[in-house]
Design an enzyme around this catalytic site. Structure first.
Site, PDB file in Angstrom:
ATOM      1  N   HIS A 229     -14.701  -3.723   8.802  1.00 11.31           N
ATOM      2  CA  HIS A 229     -13.916  -3.503   7.691  1.00 11.31           C
ATOM      3  C   HIS A 229     -13.992  -4.372   6.510  1.00 11.31           C
ATOM      4  O   HIS A 229     -13.215  -4.244   5.443  1.00 11.31           O
ATOM      5  CB  HIS A 229     -12.531  -3.172   7.820  1.00 11.31           C
ATOM      6  CG  HIS A 229     -12.220  -2.170   9.018  1.00 11.31           C
ATOM      7  ND1 HIS A 229     -12.462  -0.938   8.682  1.00 11.31           N
ATOM      8  CD2 HIS A 229     -11.613  -2.203  10.300  1.00 11.31           C
ATOM      9  CE1 HIS A 229     -11.954  -0.318   9.896  1.00 11.31           C
ATOM     10  NE2 HIS A 229     -11.524  -1.048  10.732  1.00 11.31           N
TER      11      HIS A 229
ATOM     12  N   ARG B 111      -7.055  -7.965  -8.690  1.00  5.33           N
ATOM     13  CA  ARG B 111      -7.859  -9.231  -9.015  1.00  5.33           C
ATOM     14  C   ARG B 111      -9.261  -9.017  -9.319  1.00  5.33           C
ATOM     15  O   ARG B 111      -9.795  -7.868  -9.244  1.00  5.33           O
ATOM     16  CB  ARG B 111      -7.634 -10.178  -7.700  1.00  5.33           C
ATOM     17  CG  ARG B 111      -8.153  -9.407  -6.531  1.00  5.33           C
ATOM     18  CD  ARG B 111      -8.296 -10.480  -5.259  1.00  5.33           C
ATOM     19  NE  ARG B 111      -8.556  -9.684  -4.083  1.00  5.33           N
ATOM     20  CZ  ARG B 111      -9.345  -9.025  -3.677  1.00  5.33           C
ATOM     21  NH1 ARG B 111     -10.606  -9.407  -4.349  1.00  5.33           N
ATOM     22  NH2 ARG B 111      -9.554  -8.628  -2.651  1.00  5.33           N
TER      23      ARG B 111
ATOM     24  N   GLU C 207      -3.085   6.369   8.116  1.00  4.21           N
ATOM     25  CA  GLU C 207      -3.460   7.681   7.479  1.00  4.21           C
ATOM     26  C   GLU C 207      -4.644   8.345   8.186  1.00  4.21           C
ATOM     27  O   GLU C 207      -5.242   7.778   9.194  1.00  4.21           O
ATOM     28  CB  GLU C 207      -4.555   7.024   6.224  1.00  4.21           C
ATOM     29  CG  GLU C 207      -3.247   6.352   5.094  1.00  4.21           C
ATOM     30  CD  GLU C 207      -4.413   5.937   4.004  1.00  4.21           C
ATOM     31  OE1 GLU C 207      -3.660   5.855   2.764  1.00  4.21           O
ATOM     32  OE2 GLU C 207      -5.564   5.525   4.037  1.00  4.21           O
TER      33      GLU C 207
ATOM     34  N   LYS D  68       1.076  -1.121  -0.129  1.00  7.90           N
ATOM     35  CA  LYS D  68       0.080   0.040  -0.100  1.00  7.90           C
ATOM     36  C   LYS D  68       0.757   1.290   0.021  1.00  7.90           C
ATOM     37  O   LYS D  68       0.504   2.249  -0.631  1.00  7.90           O
ATOM     38  CB  LYS D  68      -0.949  -0.117   1.096  1.00  7.90           C
ATOM     39  CG  LYS D  68      -2.107  -1.003   1.035  1.00  7.90           C
ATOM     40  CD  LYS D  68      -3.000  -0.886   2.453  1.00  7.90           C
ATOM     41  CE  LYS D  68      -4.310  -1.772   2.040  1.00  7.90           C
ATOM     42  NZ  LYS D  68      -4.150  -3.116   1.992  1.00  7.90           N
TER      43      LYS D  68
END
Length: 667
Positions: A235, A292, A200, A116
């Protein structure tokens, strides 16, 4: 085009790929673990090869064995599905080195988007909007904590190599940071083999909007519009829909072009998803790219009329994209519900067990229709602790969102699953909330609507009780002796016949009286309230109930399924499970063991133990962490007490119901 492909996955995605390949005239090879020898994806393929033991690390993650299976069976390409090896750049490269086509992006694209932090730097260079945060390589915990303070709480810690909600925690204060970081890193190591994280700013009331992209080997790339996946628990997505409610054409084009720029920045080929966090005012930020096919791809298929797996196969075979951007259109609205083996009332704890009853609404499998079910299991199969808890995906399509919502509720009402906990009733409540029905969407919707979603009765007691009585009467009518004197139909020469049913729902016990009046009419008394009762049963499972009088008369169609003393009732209003108690049989039973034991709620592995013998603990205190079905679960103390003995050590495997430690009385 390929002659034969190997599908390096299991479950509904493997069945889906097999169905599309068969339609295209392509032979398929399944791989399976020892636990999946009789699985549906094995039955769906032309050939099958066992690649190891039940645990994914012993089978579906053993890519060397999968390559050997491909070579031995003459497969020309490998479809990785999603999960497992689908985003493993080493596997993609190994396929290429072995002369096999990996049906997905090149290894370089997976590598670029897999981490990431690195992908954020690439996106910044490509001009894609980013959330403020720290994406650096230095993983010193003290530095990460300082960066969190600089960014400003709340922050989101995310596994750099992660996905699917694993290795992700929202942290609201500096005091919570250390424990959350350690938990994220443990889960990241267990799921991805990499403890690196990024930090973040946590966007308040964010929407999760993702763009489906597709690239070919000729350098062309298109976006197939957006999906709103804001409704999430832990999540992980619960409900997904396309197109996103409230999306303007200008914003759709802006997000689509940003997604294409992201894909082109890494030379992307095949199906991929660029995920964005969006503010309520429409501003959006790049979150990650899943290299994907996504679980929720059927809603995109439903609104475009396309088969994305077919596109994958054609692109992997070197063909150009079937359509240009200007030729793509949106038709109607689609919603997908993920049906999972889990208990929403117990913080969505995954469930295991046998699917004793598995009945779907009238639907197509893997094909576009008003109602579609994608599943890799059938009635009688078991949901094991080794793999993901998803049972199926239920997809509905409508001319507009209102029609899609109505079809979703009707289809969920006709979905009957017995044998383990599922989230079907929760999904119905979720779709019916004011927030979802009114398209007031954000990732906090479930928490915001807690009052409407949790602790709700599944079915009115009078309807549930009447259904159990109807079920019993139908069984007796089916099996009674031809001798009329042995019939249990309550016949009397004169007067009424009264029969008592003792029903339990959880801890609550209810007395129900069935009264047969002289002349044949019946009435039912539930918790002291009496109503007229009539029933028309076409079988022990299907009944039409008549309850009430005059204008209050109700006609209710119900289905009932029995497992021993337990009867599960499904009706348009909801479902309930009641136990028909045999009072005489239970009269001699001893008292149930007292509560207060700390036990494993399902099979799994003990990965952390926070106490030792002699420690004093409080009710609700976190005592241990176990890993099961690819997720971490914190186990808390059921009461105040003193730990007298720890029965397991970190690393031990736990069976369902295993007692982890002994709790004595507090001094």
């Amino acid at each position: 085009m390929f002659r034969k492909i190997l599908i390096a996955n299991r479950g509904e995605i493997a069945c889906r790929v097999a169905a599309t390949a068969r339609r295209m005239g392509i032979q398929t090879v399944a791989v399976y673990s020892e636990a999946d020898a009789q699985a549906q994806h094995v039955q769906a393929c032309d050939e099958a090869v066992c690649v190891g033991g039940a645990a994914p690390r012993d089978s579906y993650l053993q890519w060397q064995r999968i390559l050997e299976a491909a070579k031995a069976t003459g497969a020309q390409a490998i479809h990785p599905g999603y999960g497992f090896l689908s985003e493993n750049e080493a596997f993609a490269q190994a396929c290429a080195d072995a002369g096999l086509v990996f049906i997905g992006p090149p290894a370089s694209a997976i590598q670029a988007m897999g981490l990431k932090a690195e992908s954020k730097r690439l996106m910044e260079a490509a001009g894609v909007p980013l959330v403020p945060g720290y994406h650096g390589a230095d993983q010193d915990p003290a530095l990460l904590k300082r960066e969190a303070t600089r960014i400003g709480y709340p922050v989101l810690i995310k596994a750099s190599a992660g996905g699917g909600g694993k290795g992700m925690r929202v942290v609201h204060s500096e005091a919570e940071f250390d424990a959350a970081l350690a938990s994220c890193q443990r889960e990241a190591i267990n799921s991805f083999g990499d403890a690196a994280v990024l930090v973040e700013r946590y966007v308040t009331k964010p929407r999760h909007i993702e763009i489906q992209v597709f690239g070919d080997t000729q350098g062309d790339c298109v976006y197939l519009f957006e999906r709103d996946c804001s409704v999430q628990r832990r999540h992980q997505k619960v409900l997904e829909e396309a197109p996103a409610p409230g999306m303007t054409e200008a914003r759709r084009r802006e997000m689509g072009e940003a997604a294409v720029a992201a894909a082109k920045a890494v030379g992307y080929v095949g199906a991929g998803t660029v995920e964005f966090i969006a503010e309520q005012d429409g501003r959006f930020y790049f979150m990650e790219m899943n290299t994907r096919l996504q679980v929720e791809h059927p809603v995109t298929e439903a609104i475009t009329g396309l088969d994305l797996v077919e596109w994958q196969l054609r692109v992997a075979a070197g063909q150009p994209l079937p359509l240009k951007q200007s030729e793509l259109r949106i038709h109607g609205h689609a919603i997908e519900a993920r049906i999972c083996a889990e208990n929403p009332e117990a913080q969505f704890l995954p469930a295991t067990g046998r699917l004793d009853v598995l009945r779907w609404p009238a639907a197509s499998r893997f094909e576009r229709s008003d109602v579609r079910v994608d599943t890799g299991v059938i009635e009688g199969d078991a949901i094991s602790p080794h793999y993901d808890s998803m049972i199926a995906k239920l997809i509905v399509w409508g001319e507009d969102r209102a029609q899609a919502l109505a079809r979703l509720d009707a289809a969920l009402a006709q979905t009957h699953i017995v044998g383990l906990h599922t989230n079907v009733a929760f999904l119905r409540r979720c779709a019916a909330t004011a927030s979802f029905a009114g398209a007031d969407l954000d990732t906090g919707l479930i928490e915001r609507e807690r009052a409407a979603l949790f602790g709700q009765p599944g079915l009115p007691l009078d309807v549930a009780a009447a259904a159990v009585v109807a079920h019993t009467l139908a069984l007796e009518a089916q099996t009674r002796d031809a001798d009329p004197w042995s019939a249990r139909d309550g016949w009397r020469l004169a007067g009424d016949a009264v029969r008592r049913f003792d029903l339990a729902e959880g801890e609550a016990h209810h007395e129900v009286l069935l009264r047969r009046h002289h002349g044949g009419a019946m009435s039912l008394t539930v918790e002291g309230a009496t109503t007229r009762f009539a029933v028309d049963s076409t079988s022990p499972e299907q009944h039409t109930l008549l309850l009430g009088e005059g204008l209050a008369l109700r006609r209710v169609r119900v289905h009932t399924y029995a497992r021993g003393e337990e009867v599960t009732v499904f009706a348009p209003q909801g479902s309930a499970t009641l136990t028909e108690v045999d009072v005489i049989a239970r009269a001699s039973e001893g008292a149930a063991p007292s509560g207060g034991r700390l036990t494993a709620p399902m099979p799994g592995k003990l990965i952390a133990l926070h106490v030792k013998a002699g420690d004093t603990v409080k009710a609700g205190q976190a005592l241990a962490v176990m890993e099961a079905m690819k997720m971490e679960h914190t186990l808390t103390s059921p009461r105040d007490g003193v730990v007298t003995e720890c029965l397991y050590a970190v690393g031990d495997q736990l069976s369902d119901g295993a007692e982890l430690l002994k709790l004595g009385e507090a001094a």
